[in-house]
Motif scaffolding. Structure first.
Motif, PDB file in Angstrom:
ATOM      1  N   ALA A  67       0.836  -1.205   0.000  1.00 15.46           N
ATOM      2  CA  ALA A  67       0.000   0.000   0.000  1.00 15.46           C
ATOM      3  C   ALA A  67       0.870   1.253   0.000  1.00 15.46           C
ATOM      4  CB  ALA A  67      -0.929  -0.007   1.216  1.00 15.46           C
ATOM      5  N   TYR A  68       1.976   1.215   0.731  1.00 14.86           N
ATOM      6  CA  TYR A  68       2.898   2.351   0.773  1.00 14.86           C
ATOM      7  C   TYR A  68       3.520   2.584  -0.609  1.00 14.86           C
ATOM      8  CZ  TYR A  68       6.754   5.355   2.339  1.00 14.86           C
ATOM      9  OH  TYR A  68       7.626   6.404   2.511  1.00 14.86           O
ATOM     10  N   VAL A  69       3.971   1.517  -1.251  1.00 11.91           N
ATOM     11  CA  VAL A  69       4.590   1.621  -2.578  1.00 11.91           C
ATOM     12  C   VAL A  69       3.601   2.205  -3.581  1.00 11.91           C
ATOM     13  CG1 VAL A  69       5.525   0.282  -4.508  1.00 11.91           C
ATOM     14  CG2 VAL A  69       6.238  -0.237  -2.168  1.00 11.91           C
ATOM     15  N   SER A  70       2.359   1.761  -3.508  1.00 12.27           N
ATOM     16  CA  SER A  70       1.331   2.269  -4.416  1.00 12.27           C
ATOM     17  C   SER A  70       1.049   3.743  -4.163  1.00 12.27           C
ATOM     18  CB  SER A  70       0.046   1.458  -4.235  1.00 12.27           C
ATOM     19  OG  SER A  70      -0.998   1.972  -5.034  1.00 12.27           O
ATOM     20  N   LEU A  71       0.962   4.128  -2.897  1.00 14.82           N
ATOM     21  CA  LEU A  71       0.674   5.521  -2.555  1.00 14.82           C
ATOM     22  C   LEU A  71       1.804   6.451  -2.956  1.00 14.82           C
ATOM     23  CD1 LEU A  71      -1.205   7.563  -1.167  1.00 14.82           C
ATOM     24  CD2 LEU A  71      -0.067   7.011   0.998  1.00 14.82           C
ATOM     25  N   GLU A  72       3.028   5.942  -2.914  1.00 21.16           N
ATOM     26  CA  GLU A  72       4.210   6.754  -3.222  1.00 21.16           C
ATOM     27  C   GLU A  72       4.102   7.406  -4.603  1.00 21.16           C
ATOM     28  OE1 GLU A  72       8.823   6.190  -1.934  1.00 21.16           O
ATOM     29  OE2 GLU A  72       7.793   4.469  -2.824  1.00 21.16           O
ATOM     30  N   VAL A  73       3.659   6.631  -5.581  1.00 19.74           N
ATOM     31  CA  VAL A  73       3.505   7.174  -6.931  1.00 19.74           C
ATOM     32  C   VAL A  73       2.146   7.848  -7.099  1.00 19.74           C
ATOM     33  CG1 VAL A  73       3.407   6.598  -9.388  1.00 19.74           C
ATOM     34  CG2 VAL A  73       5.106   5.514  -7.921  1.00 19.74           C
ATOM     35  N   SER A  74       1.131   7.316  -6.432  1.00 25.46           N
ATOM     36  CA  SER A  74      -0.220   7.862  -6.558  1.00 25.46           C
ATOM     37  C   SER A  74      -0.288   9.333  -6.160  1.00 25.46           C
ATOM     38  CB  SER A  74      -1.189   7.055  -5.698  1.00 25.46           C
ATOM     39  OG  SER A  74      -2.485   7.606  -5.738  1.00 25.46           O
ATOM     40  N   LEU A  75       0.400   9.697  -5.087  1.00 25.64           N
ATOM     41  CA  LEU A  75       0.379  11.087  -4.635  1.00 25.64           C
ATOM     42  C   LEU A  75       1.020  12.021  -5.645  1.00 25.64           C
ATOM     43  CD1 LEU A  75       1.241  10.808  -0.823  1.00 25.64           C
ATOM     44  CD2 LEU A  75      -0.982  11.326  -1.868  1.00 25.64           C
ATOM     45  N   LEU A  76       1.990  11.517  -6.396  1.00 27.23           N
ATOM     46  CA  LEU A  76       2.662  12.334  -7.396  1.00 27.23           C
ATOM     47  C   LEU A  76       1.896  12.368  -8.707  1.00 27.23           C
ATOM     48  CD1 LEU A  76       6.207  11.017  -6.580  1.00 27.23           C
ATOM     49  CD2 LEU A  76       5.403  13.325  -6.166  1.00 27.23           C
ATOM     50  N   THR A  77       1.124  11.324  -8.952  1.00 27.78           N
ATOM     51  CA  THR A  77       0.316  11.273 -10.164  1.00 27.78           C
ATOM     52  C   THR A  77      -0.903  12.175 -10.051  1.00 27.78           C
ATOM     53  OG1 THR A  77       1.008   8.985 -10.545  1.00 27.78           O
ATOM     54  CG2 THR A  77      -0.954   9.721 -11.716  1.00 27.78           C
ATOM     55  N   ASP A  78      -1.498  12.198  -8.861  1.00 26.79           N
ATOM     56  CA  ASP A  78      -2.713  12.976  -8.640  1.00 26.79           C
ATOM     57  C   ASP A  78      -2.636  13.628  -7.267  1.00 26.79           C
ATOM     58  OD1 ASP A  78      -5.217  14.066  -8.827  1.00 26.79           O
ATOM     59  OD2 ASP A  78      -6.289  12.203  -8.405  1.00 26.79           O
ATOM     60  N   TRP A  79      -1.936  14.765  -7.182  1.00 24.39           N
ATOM     61  CA  TRP A  79      -1.714  15.465  -5.910  1.00 24.39           C
ATOM     62  C   TRP A  79      -3.044  15.971  -5.345  1.00 24.39           C
ATOM     63  CZ3 TRP A  79       1.175  16.057  -1.911  1.00 24.39           C
ATOM     64  CH2 TRP A  79       1.169  17.243  -1.162  1.00 24.39           C
ATOM     65  N   PRO A  80      -3.452  15.506  -4.153  1.00 19.74           N
ATOM     66  CA  PRO A  80      -4.758  15.900  -3.612  1.00 19.74           C
ATOM     67  C   PRO A  80      -4.726  17.151  -2.743  1.00 19.74           C
ATOM     68  CG  PRO A  80      -3.810  14.198  -2.242  1.00 19.74           C
ATOM     69  CD  PRO A  80      -2.814  14.451  -3.361  1.00 19.74           C
ATOM     70  N   GLY A  81      -3.557  17.744  -2.578  1.00 16.22           N
ATOM     71  CA  GLY A  81      -3.417  18.852  -1.648  1.00 16.22           C
ATOM     72  C   GLY A  81      -2.711  18.366  -0.394  1.00 16.22           C
ATOM     73  N   GLU A  82      -2.056  19.288   0.306  1.00 17.85           N
ATOM     74  CA  GLU A  82      -1.187  18.892   1.414  1.00 17.85           C
ATOM     75  C   GLU A  82      -1.938  18.198   2.548  1.00 17.85           C
ATOM     76  OE1 GLU A  82       2.424  20.854   4.081  1.00 17.85           O
ATOM     77  OE2 GLU A  82       1.341  22.054   2.598  1.00 17.85           O
ATOM     78  N   ALA A  83      -3.085  18.733   2.943  1.00 20.37           N
ATOM     79  CA  ALA A  83      -3.827  18.148   4.058  1.00 20.37           C
ATOM     80  C   ALA A  83      -4.332  16.754   3.724  1.00 20.37           C
ATOM     81  CB  ALA A  83      -4.993  19.053   4.448  1.00 20.37           C
TER      82      ALA A  83
END
Length: 208
Positions: free
Chosen positions: A72-88
């Motif tokens: 889940a961590y590995v998936s989130l690592e790229v997901s946050l950069l692909t679709d930045w949801p905002g800092e909070a």
């Protein structure tokens, strides 16, 4: 296994250039649980938390749950950069799978890429090769049998493509396939596993 000299993981370099900054592989023995005291933010995106689970009853139970959190961590690592949801919202997502240094590195990486207006596509993969678990010592001295796990294997970021604000592909830096060791701890209060720390190194097992 060949490792570089120890240094802090430059998380932004990991994904921004789709390469891995290397550190020594030094898993913690019998770690102490010390969760962050920062409050969770209200997300603007729906997080996908790691599932709540009962305290591990044996090593297989512990390592299976810890490996699920690692993926889940590995998936989130790229997901946050692909679709930045905002800092909070990003911090809320991170809090579902990580804390301590692993959480800080991921938050710094994602925010730096967003601030630089980089765009990321593709995905990274992690193949587990070694799993082990041992006791976790809580702050009050209580031990959780099999509450600390080490999940190690090959992390491949070859297919992660990063473009800068002008749309130009950022050249890859460093190696793209490395041996990654994830320290994952069980949080008895939240009844979930969280990645605490990650160490990267070159290994023949990963073709390095």
């Amino acid at each position: 296994m060949m490792t570089t000299s120890r240094m802090r993981v430059a998380a932004v370099a990991v994904v921004a250039a789709a390469g891995i900054a290397l550190v020594g592989c030094t898993p913690n023995a019998d770690p102490t649980w010390s969760p962050s005291t920062s409050a969770s933010s209200t997300p603007s995106a729906t997080p996908t938390p790691t599932p709540t689970v009962a305290a591990p009853s044996d090593e297989n139970d512990a390592t299976t749950a810890a490996e699920n959190t690692t993926q889940a961590y590995v998936s989130l690592e790229v997901s946050l950069l692909t679709d930045w949801p905002g800092e909070a919202a990003a911090q809320d997502l991170i809090d579902q799978v990580a804390f301590q240094q692993a959480a800080a590195d991921l938050a710094d990486s994602a925010k730096a890429a967003a601030d630089a207006k980089q765009t990321v596509s593709g995905s990274s993969t992690f193949v587990s090769r070694e799993r082990s678990a041992g006791p976790l010592t809580l702050q009050d001295g209580t031990q959780v049998p099999f509450g600390s796990a080490l999940i190690a294997g090959c992390l491949d970021t070859t297919n992660v493509i990063t473009k800068d604000a002008a749309g130009t592909v950022v050249p890859k830096q460093g190696v793209t396939v490395v041996w990654a060791s994830y320290t994952v701890l069980f949080n008895p209060t939240e009844a979930r596993w969280l990645v605490s720390n990650i160490e990267y190194s070159v290994s023949d097992q990963c073709g390095g």
